[in-house]
Design an enzyme around this catalytic site. Structure first.
Site: not given
Length: 198
Positions: A8, A81
């Site tokens: 990202h 994550e």
């Protein structure tokens, strides 16, 4: 088949300098431009699917990478994550280094054997990410994966392309840069790293 891994873009969590995992920070303006840059770099690459973490920073990155393509990202919570737990989520890195230097050092240099109090174990994260990647590979389609630095390192480890001893964090050989992509070829049940942070 080919896998294209994209971290990202810069998120508000990155700019605030806090310890974060699954807290849902959006991208910054810079992060959006980095996501578009990844998409531009992938312009000549062919893929038919996109699997993305459903956290805002990765999901928006996937959408921006796919601009101009007739592909919709698929939400994959298993690509989130590392869950660092409520006690550490949002803690500034300098504060963590001062209050628990051993934990901070371990997380950076020995993630595979570092357990965050109240957080997800490395084994649990490895299991969920590996399960997701195996499903993607079973489909056999060239796929873009938009996720997070630790998650992407777990993918490389699962595919036999990274050793545990290599650091997860820090600007090392295993740090996924924002605005880039990493290419992997899967053939005959084996993975080959074609390029890292391209």
């Amino acid at each position: 088949m080919y896998l294209y891994l994209v971290r990202h873009g810069e998120s508000e969590g990155n700019t605030s300098g806090v310890f974060h995992g699954q807290k849902d920070f959006p991208l910054t303006d810079k992060g959006r431009e980095q996501a578009r840059e990844s998409g531009r770099k992938l312009k000549e690459k062919h893929f038919t699917r996109c699997c993305a973490s459903d956290l805002k920073r990765a999901w928006e990155t996937a959408q921006l990478c796919l601009e101009g393509r007739d592909i919709e990202p698929e939400a994959c919570p298993d690509l989130r994550e590392h869950d660092v737990g409520s006690l550490l989520e949002g803690t500034p890195w300098p504060q963590l280094r001062e209050s628990d230097p051993e934990l901070a050092q371990g997380y950076i240099h020995d993630w595979f054997h570092t357990y965050v109090p109240g957080g997800e174990s490395p084994e649990a994260m490895i299991e969920r990410v590996s399960r997701c990647v195996d499903v993607i590979i079973e489909r056999g389609e060239d796929t873009l994966i938009a996720a997070h630095n630790v998650c992407l390192n777990v993918i490389l480890h699962h595919l036999g392309l990274r050793e545990e001893a290599i650091a997860i964090q820090g600007r090392t050989a295993s740090f996924f840069e924002q605005g880039c992509y990493t290419a992997i070829e899967i053939a005959d049940g084996k993975a080959k790293l074609l390029g890292f942070n391209l």
